[in-house]
Structures are given as structure tokens and as C-alpha cells.
Design a protein around this motif. Sequence first.
Motif, short mmCIF file in Angstrom:
data_model
loop_
_atom_site.label_atom_id
_atom_site.label_comp_id
_atom_site.label_asym_id
_atom_site.label_seq_id
_atom_site.Cartn_x
_atom_site.Cartn_y
_atom_site.Cartn_z
N THR A 147 -1.33 -10.02 13.90
CA THR A 147 -0.60 -9.27 12.88
C THR A 147 -0.80 -10.00 11.55
N ARG A 148 -1.00 -9.21 10.49
CA ARG A 148 -1.17 -9.78 9.15
C ARG A 148 0.14 -9.63 8.37
N LEU A 149 0.46 -10.63 7.57
CA LEU A 149 1.59 -10.58 6.66
C LEU A 149 1.11 -9.99 5.34
N VAL A 150 1.75 -8.91 4.91
CA VAL A 150 1.38 -8.24 3.66
C VAL A 150 2.58 -8.34 2.71
N VAL A 151 2.40 -9.04 1.59
CA VAL A 151 3.47 -9.27 0.64
C VAL A 151 3.44 -8.20 -0.45
N TYR A 152 4.57 -7.54 -0.67
CA TYR A 152 4.70 -6.49 -1.68
C TYR A 152 5.49 -6.94 -2.90
N TRP A 207 -1.78 -11.23 2.79
CA TRP A 207 -2.44 -10.18 2.02
C TRP A 207 -1.49 -9.66 0.96
N PHE A 208 -2.06 -9.13 -0.12
CA PHE A 208 -1.28 -8.52 -1.19
C PHE A 208 -1.14 -7.03 -0.92
N GLY A 209 0.10 -6.55 -0.85
CA GLY A 209 0.32 -5.12 -0.67
C GLY A 209 0.09 -4.35 -1.96
N ASN A 210 0.36 -4.99 -3.08
CA ASN A 210 0.15 -4.42 -4.41
C ASN A 210 -0.35 -5.57 -5.28
N LEU A 211 -1.65 -5.74 -5.33
CA LEU A 211 -2.27 -6.92 -5.94
C LEU A 211 -1.79 -7.19 -7.35
N ARG A 251 16.32 -20.82 -7.34
CA ARG A 251 16.71 -19.54 -7.93
C ARG A 251 16.98 -18.53 -6.82
N ARG A 252 17.64 -17.46 -7.19
CA ARG A 252 17.89 -16.36 -6.25
C ARG A 252 16.62 -15.53 -6.21
N MET A 253 16.08 -15.36 -5.01
CA MET A 253 14.77 -14.73 -4.85
C MET A 253 14.85 -13.42 -4.08
N TYR A 254 13.83 -12.61 -4.29
CA TYR A 254 13.65 -11.34 -3.59
C TYR A 254 12.24 -11.32 -3.03
N MET A 255 12.11 -10.98 -1.76
CA MET A 255 10.80 -10.86 -1.13
C MET A 255 10.77 -9.59 -0.30
N LYS A 256 9.68 -8.85 -0.45
CA LYS A 256 9.47 -7.65 0.38
C LYS A 256 8.10 -7.78 1.02
N PHE A 257 8.05 -7.52 2.33
CA PHE A 257 6.78 -7.63 3.04
C PHE A 257 6.68 -6.58 4.12
N ALA A 258 5.47 -6.46 4.65
CA ALA A 258 5.19 -5.59 5.79
C ALA A 258 4.36 -6.39 6.77
N LEU A 259 4.28 -5.89 7.99
CA LEU A 259 3.47 -6.51 9.04
C LEU A 259 2.41 -5.51 9.47
N ASP A 280 12.40 5.09 1.46
CA ASP A 280 11.60 4.09 0.76
C ASP A 280 11.24 2.89 1.61
N ASP A 281 11.37 3.02 2.92
CA ASP A 281 11.16 1.88 3.80
C ASP A 281 9.74 1.81 4.38
N MET A 282 8.83 2.63 3.85
CA MET A 282 7.45 2.62 4.31
C MET A 282 6.53 2.34 3.13
N SER A 283 5.51 1.52 3.36
CA SER A 283 4.57 1.19 2.29
C SER A 283 3.74 2.41 1.90
N ALA A 284 3.41 2.46 0.61
CA ALA A 284 2.65 3.60 0.09
C ALA A 284 1.32 3.18 -0.50
N HIS A 285 1.05 1.88 -0.55
CA HIS A 285 -0.17 1.38 -1.19
C HIS A 285 -1.29 1.18 -0.17
N PRO A 286 -2.44 1.82 -0.41
CA PRO A 286 -3.58 1.59 0.48
C PRO A 286 -4.08 0.16 0.32
N PRO A 287 -4.63 -0.48 1.29
CA PRO A 287 -4.98 0.07 2.60
C PRO A 287 -3.86 -0.10 3.63
N PHE A 288 -2.68 -0.49 3.20
CA PHE A 288 -1.59 -0.76 4.13
C PHE A 288 -0.53 0.33 4.10
N ARG A 289 -0.93 1.53 3.88
CA ARG A 289 -0.02 2.68 3.79
C ARG A 289 0.66 2.95 5.13
#
Length: 124
Positions: free
Chosen positions: A112-117, A27-31, A97-105, A72-81
Motif C-alpha cells: 500500500t502506498r501513502l498518498v499525502v493530500y 506520494w503527493f495526492g496534489n503535487l 504547532r497545531r497541524m493538519y494532515m490529510k492522506f489516502a492509502l 468529500d471523503d474520497m480523493s478526486a485528483h488523478p491518478p489516485f481518484r
Amino acid sequence: MILSNQESADALSAAKQALEDYGGNFWFGNLTKVESEFCELSLFDKSERMMAIDVALQEITPAARRGPNPPDDMSAHPPFRGLQLYAFLWDSMELRRRMYMKFALSPDCKKTRLVVYSFHETRY
């Protein structure tokens, strides 16, 4: 405070399991933001994106954890707030390349759903 290596390992394991449980879907945390980041990486097709996330989760190690730190370690975007966020910075062999990934569960009844931010080349 950044989680321990064991807590990071558990988060990565849960993310891999979530991806498997949902047939590679996430899922997209911030589409708007994540959609733009995929386009910057020339990942336009859903299957390319699914594969990139799967490969990333195979490449990332617990030692690659880079926050975020409270508050800043908690998601703020609905519906995964209110979900715990996990961020990693690593050198991707696949994306070259050097990559950055942020996600929530996100718990969903039995799974459990993987939510990519964030999923982008590092800006640091």
C-alpha cells in the motif's frame, strides 16, 4: 460520518506500514498544493519532508481524526481518484504547532502506498 477510533487507528497503522515499506517515501495526492505547504513549513529537502511525515504519523492518535465527511471523503485528483481520505488535526511537539494532515492509502500490487493530500499548520 467520521470513522470510528478503531478505523482511524487501522488507517494510521496502514500509513505507517506504507511509509516503512517504501523506505520513507510517499506520494503527493496534489503535487502543487502539498509542495507549497511543505515550503510554508520550511521543509525544502526530501529527507526533511520524509522525516516530518514519519514524525507526524507517530504523533497522531486516532482521536485526532477530523474527517473528511461524505461526500468529500474520497480523493478526486488523478491518478489516485476514488480513494478514502483520512484527515487529522493534532498538536505537533516536533513542529511546535497545531497541524493538519490529510492522506489516502493506495493499493499497489503487494503493498500500500501513502498518498499525502495536505500537510500544513491548521487554518481553523
